[in-house]
Design a protein around this motif. Sequence first.
Motif, mmCIF file in Angstrom:
data_model
loop_
_atom_site.group_PDB
_atom_site.id
_atom_site.type_symbol
_atom_site.label_atom_id
_atom_site.label_comp_id
_atom_site.label_asym_id
_atom_site.label_seq_id
_atom_site.Cartn_x
_atom_site.Cartn_y
_atom_site.Cartn_z
ATOM 1 N N MET A 3 56.622 49.277 42.855
ATOM 2 C CA MET A 3 56.475 48.381 41.708
ATOM 3 C C MET A 3 57.591 47.342 41.663
ATOM 4 O O MET A 3 57.375 46.212 41.275
ATOM 5 C CB MET A 3 56.461 49.172 40.399
ATOM 6 N N GLN A 4 58.795 47.729 42.061
ATOM 7 C CA GLN A 4 59.909 46.790 42.025
ATOM 8 C C GLN A 4 59.666 45.625 42.966
ATOM 9 O O GLN A 4 60.026 44.502 42.674
ATOM 10 C CB GLN A 4 61.212 47.492 42.391
ATOM 11 N N GLY A 5 59.065 45.890 44.108
ATOM 12 C CA GLY A 5 58.830 44.827 45.076
ATOM 13 C C GLY A 5 57.554 44.042 44.799
ATOM 14 O O GLY A 5 57.358 42.967 45.339
ATOM 15 N N ALA A 6 56.670 44.578 43.970
ATOM 16 C CA ALA A 6 55.393 43.924 43.715
ATOM 17 C C ALA A 6 55.547 42.824 42.681
ATOM 18 O O ALA A 6 56.233 42.976 41.693
ATOM 19 C CB ALA A 6 54.386 44.946 43.215
ATOM 20 N N ARG A 7 54.903 41.709 42.928
ATOM 21 C CA ARG A 7 54.855 40.640 41.946
ATOM 22 C C ARG A 7 53.699 40.910 41.001
ATOM 23 O O ARG A 7 52.738 41.560 41.350
ATOM 24 C CB ARG A 7 54.634 39.302 42.648
ATOM 25 N N ASN A 8 53.814 40.378 39.802
ATOM 26 C CA ASN A 8 52.737 40.521 38.842
ATOM 27 C C ASN A 8 51.513 39.777 39.373
ATOM 28 O O ASN A 8 51.635 38.642 39.823
ATOM 29 C CB ASN A 8 53.187 39.953 37.499
ATOM 30 N N GLY A 21 42.736 38.990 30.117
ATOM 31 C CA GLY A 21 43.980 38.580 29.478
ATOM 32 C C GLY A 21 45.244 38.676 30.308
ATOM 33 O O GLY A 21 46.332 38.427 29.793
ATOM 34 N N GLU A 22 45.142 38.992 31.596
ATOM 35 C CA GLU A 22 46.348 39.210 32.401
ATOM 36 C C GLU A 22 47.288 38.004 32.408
ATOM 37 O O GLU A 22 48.489 38.155 32.199
ATOM 38 C CB GLU A 22 45.995 39.558 33.861
ATOM 39 N N LEU A 23 46.740 36.821 32.657
ATOM 40 C CA LEU A 23 47.591 35.633 32.763
ATOM 41 C C LEU A 23 48.226 35.281 31.418
ATOM 42 O O LEU A 23 49.417 34.982 31.343
ATOM 43 C CB LEU A 23 46.797 34.453 33.307
ATOM 44 N N LEU A 24 47.463 35.344 30.351
ATOM 45 C CA LEU A 24 48.002 35.024 29.029
ATOM 46 C C LEU A 24 49.080 36.019 28.619
ATOM 47 O O LEU A 24 50.150 35.623 28.137
ATOM 48 C CB LEU A 24 46.876 34.997 27.980
ATOM 49 N N ILE A 25 48.832 37.298 28.834
ATOM 50 C CA ILE A 25 49.830 38.309 28.479
ATOM 51 C C ILE A 25 51.101 38.119 29.303
ATOM 52 O O ILE A 25 52.210 38.196 28.775
ATOM 53 C CB ILE A 25 49.240 39.732 28.636
ATOM 54 N N HIS A 26 50.943 37.820 30.577
ATOM 55 C CA HIS A 26 52.115 37.584 31.426
ATOM 56 C C HIS A 26 52.874 36.348 30.942
ATOM 57 O O HIS A 26 54.106 36.346 30.894
ATOM 58 C CB HIS A 26 51.691 37.427 32.884
ATOM 59 N N ALA A 27 52.154 35.306 30.565
ATOM 60 C CA ALA A 27 52.800 34.067 30.104
ATOM 61 C C ALA A 27 53.591 34.291 28.816
ATOM 62 O O ALA A 27 54.717 33.803 28.689
ATOM 63 C CB ALA A 27 51.747 32.980 29.904
ATOM 64 N N VAL A 28 53.029 35.037 27.863
ATOM 65 C CA VAL A 28 53.763 35.248 26.612
ATOM 66 C C VAL A 28 54.979 36.156 26.831
ATOM 67 O O VAL A 28 56.024 35.954 26.224
ATOM 68 C CB VAL A 28 52.866 35.778 25.458
#
Length: 171
Positions: free
Chosen positions: A25-30, A66-73
């Motif tokens: 998980m540490q190496g993985a990007r969202n 909602g992945e992108l919106l949640i990541h953005a907020v």
Amino acid sequence: MRYSTTTPAGILWMSPAAAVQAVAMQGARNPAEKDRRWPAMLRKLKGLRKRGRHSIRIVDADCGAGELLIHAVRRARELGFVAIEGRGIDSDPRLIADARQAAARQADPAIGLIFEKADLNRAMREETEFPADLLLCPACKDDERELAKLAHAAGETVFWDRPTKHRGEKR
């Protein structure tokens, strides 16, 4: 020599399987960062903060789960925004249900998230009343000029899903 069988204070024990997952998980990007709009969105968020903005409103007009919106907020909060409003709109009730579940896991009082099933054109008309700072919009076809016009009226900065004739990150 004596060896302690207890874990020293400050060190948490985890199973080998959990340790492998944590390293992965540490190496993985969202996954949201793989969206082609993400680099421009991040630049815009950083620019707004640099200019002293403390609040932001982000609308995702084709939010899916909602992945992108949640990541953005979340990222906006990390950058120092203290009042963050996110609105996700989609026509698929299953995706909206998933997005609402993900939003319910947010525990930061500075972030307000709303996901709703709605007709895109109607929702964009509503957004023109109080334009969002950032608007994530699906790509428009040539016969959807009305949607492109609404998008530019509904958001200060519009990020299109893919390049179109109506594209333009700034009005």
